[in-house]
Structures are given as C-alpha cells and as structure tokens.
Design an enzyme around this catalytic site. Structure first.
Site, PDB file in Angstrom:
ATOM      1  N   ASP A   1       0.888  -1.170   0.000  1.00  0.00           N
ATOM      2  CA  ASP A   1       0.000   0.000   0.000  1.00  0.00           C
ATOM      3  C   ASP A   1       0.923   1.216   0.000  1.00  0.00           C
ATOM      4  O   ASP A   1       1.649   1.456   0.972  1.00  0.00           O
ATOM      5  CB  ASP A   1      -0.878  -0.020   1.255  1.00  0.00           C
TER       6      ASP A   1
ATOM      7  N   ASN B   1       3.292   4.596 -10.652  1.00  0.00           N
ATOM      8  CA  ASN B   1       2.073   4.564 -11.463  1.00  0.00           C
ATOM      9  C   ASN B   1       0.804   4.477 -10.618  1.00  0.00           C
ATOM     10  O   ASN B   1      -0.252   4.894 -11.073  1.00  0.00           O
ATOM     11  CB  ASN B   1       2.174   3.358 -12.426  1.00  0.00           C
ATOM     12  N   ALA B   2       0.903   3.954  -9.376  1.00  0.00           N
ATOM     13  CA  ALA B   2      -0.314   3.756  -8.561  1.00  0.00           C
ATOM     14  C   ALA B   2      -1.087   5.062  -8.451  1.00  0.00           C
ATOM     15  O   ALA B   2      -0.513   6.116  -8.195  1.00  0.00           O
ATOM     16  CB  ALA B   2       0.067   3.242  -7.172  1.00  0.00           C
TER      17      ALA B   2
ATOM     18  N   ILE C   1      -5.357   6.854  -7.773  1.00  0.00           N
ATOM     19  CA  ILE C   1      -6.816   6.796  -7.656  1.00  0.00           C
ATOM     20  C   ILE C   1      -7.371   8.135  -8.105  1.00  0.00           C
ATOM     21  O   ILE C   1      -6.652   9.136  -8.145  1.00  0.00           O
ATOM     22  CB  ILE C   1      -7.288   6.470  -6.215  1.00  0.00           C
TER      23      ILE C   1
ATOM     24  N   SER D   1      -0.875  12.992 -15.477  1.00  0.00           N
ATOM     25  CA  SER D   1      -2.120  13.043 -16.256  1.00  0.00           C
ATOM     26  C   SER D   1      -2.184  14.409 -16.925  1.00  0.00           C
ATOM     27  O   SER D   1      -1.516  15.357 -16.475  1.00  0.00           O
ATOM     28  CB  SER D   1      -3.292  12.880 -15.289  1.00  0.00           C
TER      29      SER D   1
ATOM     30  N   TYR E   1      -7.870  15.217  -7.543  1.00  0.00           N
ATOM     31  CA  TYR E   1      -6.999  14.430  -8.431  1.00  0.00           C
ATOM     32  C   TYR E   1      -6.039  15.357  -9.167  1.00  0.00           C
ATOM     33  O   TYR E   1      -4.827  15.129  -9.224  1.00  0.00           O
ATOM     34  CB  TYR E   1      -7.891  13.670  -9.418  1.00  0.00           C
ATOM     35  N   SER E   2      -6.606  16.438  -9.723  1.00  0.00           N
ATOM     36  CA  SER E   2      -5.805  17.410 -10.458  1.00  0.00           C
ATOM     37  C   SER E   2      -4.712  18.002  -9.548  1.00  0.00           C
ATOM     38  O   SER E   2      -3.553  18.149  -9.951  1.00  0.00           O
ATOM     39  CB  SER E   2      -6.746  18.531 -10.920  1.00  0.00           C
ATOM     40  N   ALA E   3      -5.092  18.308  -8.303  1.00  0.00           N
ATOM     41  CA  ALA E   3      -4.120  18.866  -7.344  1.00  0.00           C
ATOM     42  C   ALA E   3      -2.993  17.872  -7.092  1.00  0.00           C
ATOM     43  O   ALA E   3      -1.811  18.238  -7.059  1.00  0.00           O
ATOM     44  CB  ALA E   3      -4.829  19.212  -6.034  1.00  0.00           C
TER      45      ALA E   3
ATOM     46  N   LYS F   1      -1.883  15.548  -9.053  1.00  0.00           N
ATOM     47  CA  LYS F   1      -1.024  15.401 -10.228  1.00  0.00           C
ATOM     48  C   LYS F   1      -0.179  16.673 -10.429  1.00  0.00           C
ATOM     49  O   LYS F   1       0.986  16.575 -10.818  1.00  0.00           O
ATOM     50  CB  LYS F   1      -1.866  15.083 -11.467  1.00  0.00           C
TER      51      LYS F   1
END
Ligand SMILES: NC(=O)c1ccc[n+]([C@@H]2O[C@H](COP(=O)([O-])OP(=O)(O)OC[C@H]3O[C@@H](n4cnc5c(N)ncnc54)[C@H](OP(=O)(O)O)[C@@H]3O)[C@@H](O)[C@H]2O)c1
Length: 258
Positions: free
Chosen positions: A64, A91-92, A94, A143, A156-158, A160
């Site tokens: 994890d 790569n992991a 969510i 991404s 998610y954007s934050a 990345k």
C-alpha cells in the site's frame, strides 16, 4: 537498441491492473526483471504469471503506497532479489468524480493525495540510492489533469500538479547524477480507473492501454523529461498561456459540463 530493458531491474507500482499491468507485460516481453507492487495480491500474481510467460522475471510485493514503511520494504525486496534497481515507475493512482461544492467527505481529497503524491514520493525516496548507483530512471505517471485544472477531479488534479512540482525539482537536483526523471501525462485511457467516482458512470472511450503503455516504455528508454499524450494535450500546453479561457472551456466539455 531492440530491447533496452532486457535484464533491467524494475519496480512498478499499481501493477495489479490497467496501465501498470500492461507496462509490466510489455517490459517482461523485453526480458526485464520486475517487482510488481499494489494492494491486491491475487491480481498481482496473475500479472506476474503473464510476465513469466512472456520471458520476464516477476516478484510480487503486496504494497500500500500510502505506507512509508511498505514503500521502504518494496525497494528492499526488489534489491534483495535482483541486486539493484534500474527503473522505478510510480504509477499507482486513484481518482474522483464530483464537483467540489457537492463533496461531503473531504477525506477523499486526503486519500488521493496520500496515494498519488505521497506514495510516489515515498517509493522514490527509498529507491533513489539504488538508482543513483545504476544511473537509472524514474518514471512518474501523471495526467493531463496535472497540466490543467480538471473539473470534477479537483483533488486528483491537485495531486497530479503536486507530482509535477516535486519531480521537476528532483530532476534539477539530480542533474549530473545520471538518473533521469520522466513525467507522463496521458489523456483518457481505457482502464479500471474509469469506473472510480461516486456516480460509477463510465467516461467516453479513451486510448487503448496497450498503446499508452508502449508510448511510456519508449519515453522511458529515451529518458524523455516529459511525455504529453493526445493531440489536445500536446496543443493545449502551448496555447494555455495565451488562451487560458479556451482551455477552461475544453476542460469543462471533456467531463460533460455545459
Ligand atoms: N486511465 C486513465 O484515463 C488515466 C489518465 C491519466 C492518468 N492516469 C494515471 O495512470 C495511473 C494508472 O491508472 P489506471 O488508469 O491504470 O487505473 P487502474 O486500472 O485503476 O490502476 C490503478 C492502480 O493503482 C493501484 N493502487 C491504488 N491505490 C493504491 C495504493 N494505496 N497502494 C498501491 N497501489 C494502489 C491499484 O492497485 P490495487 O487496487 O491492487 O492497490 C491499481 O493497480 C494512475 O496514476 C492514473 O492517475 C490514468
């Protein structure tokens, strides 16, 4: 060179499905030695068997990535098995799918940051001494959402964007060391992450996972600093400074907002 990763010692996080699993299969076809990390052990075992069938070696390390201790053990086990490390693929990841104004549970944002950002940082920290020895490579799967603000995926954007800040800085720190840092920005790819999010709705079709993984393997071989996928992604990064409003409108349309 036909098979630049033949015999190379590689860690892939998020190797139990999607892009990570396909990267494992393609690298195994080149004869790589792979440490496969994720939480779901049965899925990792299936990917490991496919890797061995293709001529690679595979070690399953249930991990994890939100646990610093488990990330430390991941590097330790890979190095114990293969005697060193040539490539780390962070790569992991969510995702999420909700307008921020409608988000009741803010722990979603902390979880995304823990997996996508801190998970990559922890794995890199423990792999780095070995990568310095081998003059190896770090690949980070970001991404297009790491380049522009993606509506309904704010957290998610934050996470990345954070990867870009961290790994761009690390690349500068590593100048002259022989270790390269490659940031990868796919657009939509047809993988399980499409199903993540509270409405469970699938997104429109994206790039085939085999095509995406192939591009990543080639970028890693060439030690490219950045790989931006999709025509919109490639053009968008040049016009964003001049036409930011246009990029915002494209981003809204991409997730189905009016
Ligand atoms: N698909 C797309 O459209 C797209 C676009 C741009 C970028 N990406 C990025 O590509 C990467 C791979 O995503 P994917 O599309 O292949 O999705 P996926 O099939 O859902 O794969 C995600 C992987 O991450 C692993 N993972 C999740 N939480 C983890 C944790 N706490 N510890 C360790 N592993 C964990 C999952 O394994 P377990 O559940 O077994 O732990 C799984 O192997 C992500 O970083 C994603 O942000 C995807």
């Amino acid at each position: 060179m036909a098979n630049p990763f033949a015999g190379k010692r590689i860690i892939i996080t998020g190797a139990s499905s999607g892009i990570g699993a396909e990267l494992a299969r393609q690298l195994a076809s080149q004869g790589a030695r792979l440490a496969l990390a994720a939480r779901r052990e049965p899925e990792l075992q299936t990917v490991a068997a496919a890797c061995r069938e293709r001529g690679g070696e595979a070690l399953v390390v249930p991990t994890d990535v939100t646990s610093e201790e488990q990330c430390r053990r991941l590097s330790e086990q890979a190095v114990a098995a293969w005697g060193g490390l040539d490539l780390l693929i962070n790569n992991a990841g969510i995702s999420m799918r909700k307008l921020f104004a409608e988000l009741d549970d803010l722990s979603v944002l902390a979880n995304i940051m823990a997996v996508n950002y801190l998970g990559s940082v922890y794995c890199t920290h423990y792999a780095l001494p070995h990568l310095l020895q081998s003059r190896g490579r770090i690949v980070v799967i970001s991404s297009l959402a790491g380049k522009v603000g993606a509506p309904t995926r704010s957290g998610y954007s934050a996470s990345k964007h954070a990867l870009h800040g961290f790994f761009d800085a690390l690349r500068v720190e590593l100048a002259g060391s022989g270790v390269s840092v490659t940031l990868v920005c796919p657009g939509f790819v047809d993988t399980g992450i499409r199903r993540y999010g509270e409405d469970g709705a699938l997104r429109p079709r994206g790039m085939a996972v085999e095509v995406c993984a192939g591009k990543i393997v080639r970028a890693a071989a060439r030690r490219r600093r950045e790989l931006v996928m999709t025509p919109i992604g490639k053009v968008g990064r040049f016009i964003k400074p001049f036409l930011p409003g246009l990029i915002d409108r494209v981003a809204r349309r991409k997730v189905g907002l009016p």
